[in-house]
Enzyme design. Structure first.
Site, PDB file in Angstrom:
ATOM      1  N   GLU A 177       0.928  -7.667  50.820  1.00 42.45           N
ATOM      2  CA  GLU A 177       1.238  -7.479  49.395  1.00 42.45           C
ATOM      3  C   GLU A 177       1.249  -6.006  49.005  1.00 42.45           C
ATOM      4  OE1 GLU A 177      -1.660  -9.514  46.952  1.00 42.45           O
ATOM      5  OE2 GLU A 177      -3.314  -8.999  48.279  1.00 42.45           O
ATOM      6  N   ASP A 221       1.951  -9.099  43.936  1.00 44.45           N
ATOM      7  CA  ASP A 221       1.548  -7.699  44.076  1.00 44.45           C
ATOM      8  C   ASP A 221       2.591  -6.887  44.836  1.00 44.45           C
ATOM      9  OD1 ASP A 221      -0.882  -7.114  42.716  1.00 44.45           O
ATOM     10  OD2 ASP A 221      -1.905  -8.492  44.068  1.00 44.45           O
ATOM     11  N   CYS A 253       2.698 -16.823  49.344  1.00 46.54           N
ATOM     12  CA  CYS A 253       1.882 -17.535  48.361  1.00 46.54           C
ATOM     13  C   CYS A 253       2.018 -16.938  46.962  1.00 46.54           C
ATOM     14  CB  CYS A 253       0.419 -17.571  48.796  1.00 46.54           C
ATOM     15  SG  CYS A 253      -0.279 -15.935  49.029  1.00 46.54           S
TER      16      CYS A 253
HETATM   17  C1  PEP Z   1       0.136 -12.129  45.059  1.00 46.88           C
HETATM   18  O1  PEP Z   1      -0.169 -10.954  44.844  1.00 46.88           O
HETATM   19  O2  PEP Z   1       1.305 -12.511  45.255  1.00 46.88           O
HETATM   20  C2  PEP Z   1      -0.891 -13.182  45.086  1.00 46.88           C
HETATM   21  C3  PEP Z   1      -0.603 -14.412  45.468  1.00 46.88           C
HETATM   22  O3  PEP Z   1      -2.138 -12.852  44.695  1.00 46.88           O
HETATM   23  P1  PEP Z   1      -2.647 -12.658  43.182  1.00 46.88           P
HETATM   24  O4  PEP Z   1      -1.565 -13.145  42.272  1.00 46.88           O
HETATM   25  O5  PEP Z   1      -3.898 -13.453  43.078  1.00 46.88           O
HETATM   26  O6  PEP Z   1      -2.872 -11.190  43.148  1.00 46.88           O
HETATM   27 MG    MG Z   2      -2.245 -10.288  45.044  1.00 47.53          MG
END
Ligand code: PEP
Ligand code: MG
Length: 570
Positions: free
Chosen positions: A430, A454, A501
């Protein structure tokens, strides 16, 4: 009739009546009192009111969540009942200080005293005493917060920001829509709204002022609009759209129990994202083939002190048991940035998104990380738990985490504690650094999961919550797409599973690109599982590749979006 616009954060149509939930501002004017007896009576009435209210909340919490969570609230009652503390407040009132000041001064003194000890547990009591102060002040000022668990059916919640604690109080079936003044597509309020399948429109300017209690609205979470006092035509169109969406959900049911395959039969994995162990139930009910992201920070955020190894072990074990042997990827603590946890002792940083967060924090605080990693290893004896490390930027971080895990494994070998010796350990990709180093990282990772939320922000150098640069925050940007393609290619070449994800995994417009790039696992919110399976099923590898080739020649996010949209409309 007026239509307000915002960000389409959680699809669906909600027709209901507004309830504005504002965090009460507890400001007051200091006064000198002459009738000190009357002031003491007012003071005690406020304490009685606070105790009764808090006890009712604790009872409800015990019933809905659990006795341990309820203890936090009963602990507050014990605190304010302390005769010494009340005596000190009364003394000040006897001297002519108003009840609000007496309460504030004594609570602040105690809080400062607790904080000065430097002992983590005692310092936690400072947070508690501030909560108590806020609660009694709200009583004195007659500004008790709205109890969201008691709102009637058909409520549209309108609030500045949806906090995790507000979300926790929503009872299923009562809230039909959420409108906030802040937050974006990937803010945690959006993620929570989607997890609860409540239509939500975020970042509606001045929503709390523009919308009055009781007014009827239509929240269109797919379009990002809130129609105020809809006329009969709009109302019936909204109802029709709502019925259409329900029919679509029915239609998608034919994908229940099916494998997730492309049109030409290539198998991929389709998992769901969860925030709490109990969410795994919904994920399984929605036919997810596993959990691709368990955001453990919610366990920490919902608690007023650090969850112990046993508490964490129980939570991870519970989730693993619900998954009944299906894979469950648990992300280690991802705090910092926009996720603050008061008892963790974060210092102010000018630029927290670039600062001391996620794996950086965990590697510096081995005392904290050890507890979580040991809990995860112990829980791995109860299912296919995989450990995922957030915000990795370099190979050293992964090797450091792996070294720690090996060390804790050795501890368990000595102690005779069971764990999965072959537990998979992977990285979230990320950051641009991780994406560029994907080939090297693949050598020290058992899997990758692309965090597009991110990755989009860091690649475009823009903060996902900042309205002024939001126009740059788009996964359709060719820079982001190229980065994702590189990661998937590197992971596939190294023979490790590459998943995704972030929210983009469930975006039907982008799915042909993920199919073409060779993504092996999709992790989406539970409500999107079937729609994602259907979208993947629409494309054969060859068709997707030919289409992706065209898309990847484009040079702007707008052009990419237009092309993807055309296909959807065909
Ligand atoms: C992301 O950064 O894509 C992620 C799944 O994590 P979060 O949204 O919790 O930062
Ligand atoms: Mg993230």
């Amino acid at each position: 009739m007026e239509t307000l616009e915002g960000i389409n954060a959680s699809a669906g149509i909600g027709i209901g009546h507004v309830l504005v939930v504002e965090e009460p501002t507890l400001e007051y004017e200091s006064r000198t009192v002459s009738d000190t007896e009357a002031e003491k009576q007012r003071f005690h009435a406020a304490i009685d009111g606070y105790v009764a209210y808090t006890q009712a909340q604790a009872d409800q919490m015990a019933e809905q969540v659990g006795p341990k969570e309820a203890e936090i609230l009963t602990g507050h009652i014990v605190m304010i009942a302390d005769p010494y503390m009340q005596g000190e407040m009364e003394k000040l009132i006897d001297g002519g200080t108003c009840a609000e000041d007496a309460l504030s001064q004594i609570c602040d003194n105690f809080a400062a005293m607790f904080e000065a000890t430097g002992d983590e547990l005692t310092m936690q009591r400072a947070t508690d005493i501030r909560d108590v102060k806020g609660g009694v002040l709200a009583e004195l000022l007659n500004k008790r917060p709205v109890d969201i668990s008691l709102v009637p059916q058909g409520t549209v919640l309108v609030t500045h920001d949806l906090t995790p604690s507000m979300t926790a109080s929503i009872r299923p079936g009562t809230v039909v829509g959420i409108v906030t003044e802040t937050g974006g597509m990937t803010s945690h309020s959006a993620i929570l709204a989607r997890a609860m399948e409540i239509p939500a429109v975020l970042s509606v300017e001045n929503a709390c002022k523009a919308l009055a209690d009781g007014v009827q609205v239509v929240v269109d979470g797919g379009r990002g609009t809130v129609t105020v006092e809809p006329d009969p035509d709009v109302l019936s169109a909204a109802q029709k759209e709502s019925d259409r969406l329900a029919a679509r959900q029915e239609e998608l049911k034919r994908f229940v129990g099916c494998r997730t395959v492309t049109a030409d039969g290539t198998r991929v994995e389709l998992f769901a994202n969860i925030g709490k162990p109990e969410d795994a139930t919904q994920a399984m009910e929605r036919d997810a083939e596993g959990v691709g992201l368990f955001r453990t920070e919610f366990l920490f955020m919902d608690s007023t002190s650090m969850p112990s190894e046993d508490e964490q072990f129980e939570a991870y074990k519970k989730a693993a048991l619900i998954c009944k042997g299906k894979p469950i990827i648990i992300r280690t603590l991802d705090i910092g940035g926009d996720k603050d946890i008061p008892y963790m002792g974060f210092e102010h940083e000018d630029n927290p998104f670039m600062g001391f967060r996620a794996v950086r924090y965990c590697l510096a605080r081995e005392d904290v990380y050890r507890i979580q990693l040991r809990a995860l290893l112990r829980a791995s004896a109860f299912g296919d738990i995989r450990i995922m490390v957030p915000l990795v930027t370099c190979v050293d971080e992964m090797t450091a985490v792996r070294d720690l895990i090996s060390r804790y494994m050795a501890e368990f070998d000595n102690e005779g504690v069971a764990y999965n010796k072959d537990i998979q350990i992977g990285a979230m990709i990320e950051t641009p650094a991780a994406a560029l180093m994907a080939d090297e990282l693949a050598k020290v990772c058992d899997f990758f999961s692309i965090g597009t939320n991110d990755l989009t922000g860091y690649t475009m150098a823009c903060d996902r919550g900042n309205d002024r640069v939001r126009y740059l925050y788009s996964t359709y940007n060719p820079a982001v797409l190229r980065s994702i393609r590189n990661v998937i290619t590197a992971g596939n070449e190294a023979g490790i599973l590459v998943g995704m994800c972030g929210e983009a995994a469930a975006n039907p417009l982008l799915i042909p690109l993920w199919v073409a790039f060779g993504l092996g696992e999709y992790s989406v919110n539970a409500a999107s599982v079937l729609a994602t399976r259907a979208a993947i099923n629409r494309w054969s590898l060859d068709e997707a590749k030919a289409f992706a080739e065209r898309i990847m020649e484009l040079s702007t996010a707008a052009a990419v979006y237009e092309e993807l949209k055309k296909i959807e409309e065909e």
